[in-house]
Design an enzyme around this catalytic site. Structure first.
Site, short mmCIF file in Angstrom:
data_model
loop_
_atom_site.label_atom_id
_atom_site.label_comp_id
_atom_site.label_asym_id
_atom_site.label_seq_id
_atom_site.Cartn_x
_atom_site.Cartn_y
_atom_site.Cartn_z
N SER A 5 25.14 -7.08 -1.13
CA SER A 5 24.67 -5.97 -0.08
C SER A 5 24.01 -7.61 0.95
O SER A 5 23.64 -8.38 0.08
CB SER A 5 23.59 -5.98 -0.47
OG SER A 5 23.02 -5.60 -1.28
N GLU A 7 20.68 -8.57 3.38
CA GLU A 7 19.37 -7.97 4.41
C GLU A 7 19.23 -8.88 5.30
O GLU A 7 19.35 -10.38 5.50
CB GLU A 7 18.04 -8.40 3.28
CG GLU A 7 17.13 -7.37 3.85
CD GLU A 7 16.06 -7.54 3.40
OE1 GLU A 7 16.29 -6.98 1.86
OE2 GLU A 7 14.81 -8.23 3.47
N ASP A 99 2.69 -3.34 4.25
CA ASP A 99 1.60 -4.00 3.66
C ASP A 99 1.07 -3.78 5.69
O ASP A 99 1.26 -3.67 6.69
CB ASP A 99 1.71 -5.94 3.82
CG ASP A 99 1.95 -6.07 2.23
OD1 ASP A 99 1.21 -5.53 1.14
OD2 ASP A 99 3.31 -6.29 2.06
N PHE A 206 6.77 -18.07 2.33
CA PHE A 206 6.47 -16.59 2.16
C PHE A 206 6.68 -16.59 0.96
O PHE A 206 5.73 -15.81 0.10
CB PHE A 206 8.28 -16.89 1.81
CG PHE A 206 9.32 -16.17 3.51
CD1 PHE A 206 8.41 -16.31 4.55
CD2 PHE A 206 10.70 -16.51 3.72
CE1 PHE A 206 8.35 -16.28 6.17
CE2 PHE A 206 11.06 -16.50 4.64
CZ PHE A 206 10.69 -16.30 5.60
N HIS A 256 21.72 -8.69 -3.84
CA HIS A 256 21.17 -8.01 -2.73
C HIS A 256 21.11 -9.68 -1.95
O HIS A 256 19.66 -10.08 -2.36
CB HIS A 256 20.03 -7.14 -2.68
CG HIS A 256 19.95 -7.02 -1.71
ND1 HIS A 256 20.12 -6.46 -0.90
CD2 HIS A 256 18.72 -7.33 -0.81
CE1 HIS A 256 18.95 -5.46 0.49
NE2 HIS A 256 18.54 -6.69 0.52
P1 FAD Z 1 4.23 0.38 -3.87
O1 FAD Z 1 5.29 0.23 -4.65
O2 FAD Z 1 3.31 1.52 -3.50
O3 FAD Z 1 3.45 -0.74 -4.56
C1 FAD Z 1 2.10 -1.10 -3.95
C2 FAD Z 1 1.31 -2.12 -5.17
O4 FAD Z 1 0.09 -0.78 -5.27
C3 FAD Z 1 1.45 -2.52 -6.18
O5 FAD Z 1 0.96 -3.53 -6.66
C4 FAD Z 1 1.56 -0.98 -7.38
O6 FAD Z 1 1.43 -1.45 -8.14
C5 FAD Z 1 0.02 -0.45 -6.90
N1 FAD Z 1 0.59 1.19 -6.72
C6 FAD Z 1 1.79 2.10 -7.12
N2 FAD Z 1 0.48 3.05 -6.80
C7 FAD Z 1 -0.11 3.30 -6.70
C8 FAD Z 1 -1.36 4.08 -7.98
N3 FAD Z 1 -1.22 4.78 -7.72
N4 FAD Z 1 -1.87 3.84 -7.76
C9 FAD Z 1 -2.73 2.09 -7.66
N5 FAD Z 1 -1.80 1.36 -7.27
C10 FAD Z 1 -1.19 1.43 -7.36
N6 FAD Z 1 7.84 -5.67 3.98
C11 FAD Z 1 7.68 -5.44 5.19
O7 FAD Z 1 7.11 -5.56 5.93
N7 FAD Z 1 9.52 -5.32 5.65
C12 FAD Z 1 10.26 -5.02 5.17
O8 FAD Z 1 11.00 -4.50 5.34
C13 FAD Z 1 9.80 -5.23 3.41
N8 FAD Z 1 11.34 -4.93 2.66
C14 FAD Z 1 10.88 -5.48 1.96
C15 FAD Z 1 12.62 -5.04 0.47
C16 FAD Z 1 12.31 -5.04 -0.96
C17 FAD Z 1 13.70 -5.00 -1.49
C18 FAD Z 1 10.97 -5.69 -0.81
C19 FAD Z 1 10.94 -6.31 -2.97
C20 FAD Z 1 9.32 -5.72 -0.30
C21 FAD Z 1 9.93 -5.49 1.08
N9 FAD Z 1 9.04 -6.02 1.08
C22 FAD Z 1 8.66 -5.72 3.15
C23 FAD Z 1 7.31 -5.76 1.21
C24 FAD Z 1 6.99 -4.75 0.58
O9 FAD Z 1 6.69 -3.77 1.61
C25 FAD Z 1 5.46 -5.60 0.29
O10 FAD Z 1 5.88 -5.69 -1.28
C26 FAD Z 1 4.36 -3.98 -0.20
O11 FAD Z 1 2.83 -4.91 -0.48
C27 FAD Z 1 4.96 -3.33 -0.97
O12 FAD Z 1 5.47 -2.07 -0.95
P2 FAD Z 1 6.36 -1.82 -1.91
O13 FAD Z 1 6.58 -0.28 -1.75
O14 FAD Z 1 6.56 -2.52 -3.03
O15 FAD Z 1 4.99 -0.65 -2.54
#
Ligand code: FAD
Length: 274
Positions: A5, A7, A99, A206, A256
């Site tokens: 895939s 991106e 973020d 990055f 990916h």
């Molecule tokens: P989460 O899974 O919610 O986790 C974030 C943090 O919070 C982690 O440290 C986790 O351990 C902690 N956490 C989770 N649940 C809890 C809880 N209940 N209590 C306390 N702590 C908790 N960013 C962009 O801006 N645009 C994009 O399009 C984008 N695409 C991405 C695609 C991929 C495949 C990946 C891997 C990352 C991408 N990102 C993107 C980056 C991403 O938005 C950041 O890494 C963000 O900081 C975390 O998102 P997440 O969904 O992994 O968060």
């Protein structure tokens, strides 16, 4: 051949749109399972994401997945976006927390990606295939590696169908992560995110932001190549292709590619794997 895939990020200008069209035309010969489109921080490029996804679906005939974040958004805003993606014909999403840009106050109604996945399932049942982010080298804000694994599992328990990892250059980090989450009972596919190397200075920037480690030996060799762009491209394609081969031989279900809207660096890796 291993499923792939690709991106992309959403173009904002006509030139960028033309470049993406050329990239998509070149990469489609690799028959991707689907393509995905990122969003920008704080919702600033949400409309560009939706427009790009529409073009990927309708003009290019590809299965296209928007990335969607919950940070800074209200339930009503996210519900509207989900309805919009469904109306466009999307069947896949990449669901993330995202973020908050510095200085932006409100964290939003849904705090973590797991809450967003619960919300998607509540409103749309099984309509969307939902991918989430995974961090073999640990998410940079996580309290510790074990807690981060539990938080990852919470996303799968909330209904994620699969995960795409942050990029890495150390295959063992991926294998260890997969073993660790399997031991917690997670069964969904975990697809390695692959960052081909084209611009090493940009990659280092990055990597500092997202916590991905570039092994010292790679940095040292890249530095020794100085401005020799051709040598950097060749070396980068060789090491990333070798990483991909190891991942596939070790059981990775798909790859990916973070294309950065460029076809050649990804094609160079895939050509070396053929
Ligand atoms: P989460 O899974 O919610 O986790 C974030 C943090 O919070 C982690 O440290 C986790 O351990 C902690 N956490 C989770 N649940 C809890 C809880 N209940 N209590 C306390 N702590 C908790 N960013 C962009 O801006 N645009 C994009 O399009 C984008 N695409 C991405 C695609 C991929 C495949 C990946 C891997 C990352 C991408 N990102 C993107 C980056 C991403 O938005 C950041 O890494 C963000 O900081 C975390 O998102 P997440 O969904 O992994 O968060």
């Amino acid at each position: 051949m291993i499923p792939v895939s690709f991106e992309f990020y959403p173009p904002k200008t006509d030139d960028q749109r033309e470049q993406l069209d050329r990239t998509v035309s070149r990469l489609r010969s690799h028959a991707p399972d689907y393509v995905s489109c990122t969003f920008g921080a704080g919702g600033s490029t949400l409309s560009y994401t939706a427009d790009t996804v529409r073009r990927l679906l309708q003009d290019h005939g590809l299965d296209a997945a928007p990335h969607l974040s919950c940070v800074g958004g209200t339930r009503a805003e996210i519900a509207e976006l989900l309805d919009q993606y469904r109306a466009l014909g999307c069947r896949r999403l990449v669901a993330l927390r995202g973020d908050l840009p510095s200085g932006m106050g409100h964290p939003g109604d849904l705090r973590y990606a797991a809450d967003l996945i619960g919300f998607i399932r509540e409103r749309h049942g099984a309509h969307f295939h939902v991918e989430v982010g995974a961090y073999p080298e640990m998410h940079p804000q996580a309290e510790d590696a074990l807690t981060d694994l539990r938080h990852f599992k919470a996303k799968v328990d909330a209904g994620a169908d699969g995960a795409i990892t942050q990029y890495f250059y150390n295959a063992d980090a991926y294998f260890h992560f997969v073993d660790a989450v399997r031991a917690l009972g997670v069964e969904v596919p975990i697809v390695p995110g692959i960052m081909p190397i084209s611009n090493f200075a940009q990659l280092r920037r990055f990597s500092e932001q997202c916590g991905a480690e570039i092994p010292r030996w790679i940095t040292k060799k890249m530095q020794a190549m100085g401005d020799d762009a051709g040598a950097i491209r060749e070396f980068g394609a060789d090491i990333v292709a070798r990483l991909c081969r190891r991942l596939v031989d070790g059981g990775a279900p798909a790859l990916h590619f973070y294309t950065l809207n460029l076809a050649k660096p990804t094609q160079a890796v895939l050509a070396r794997m053929a």
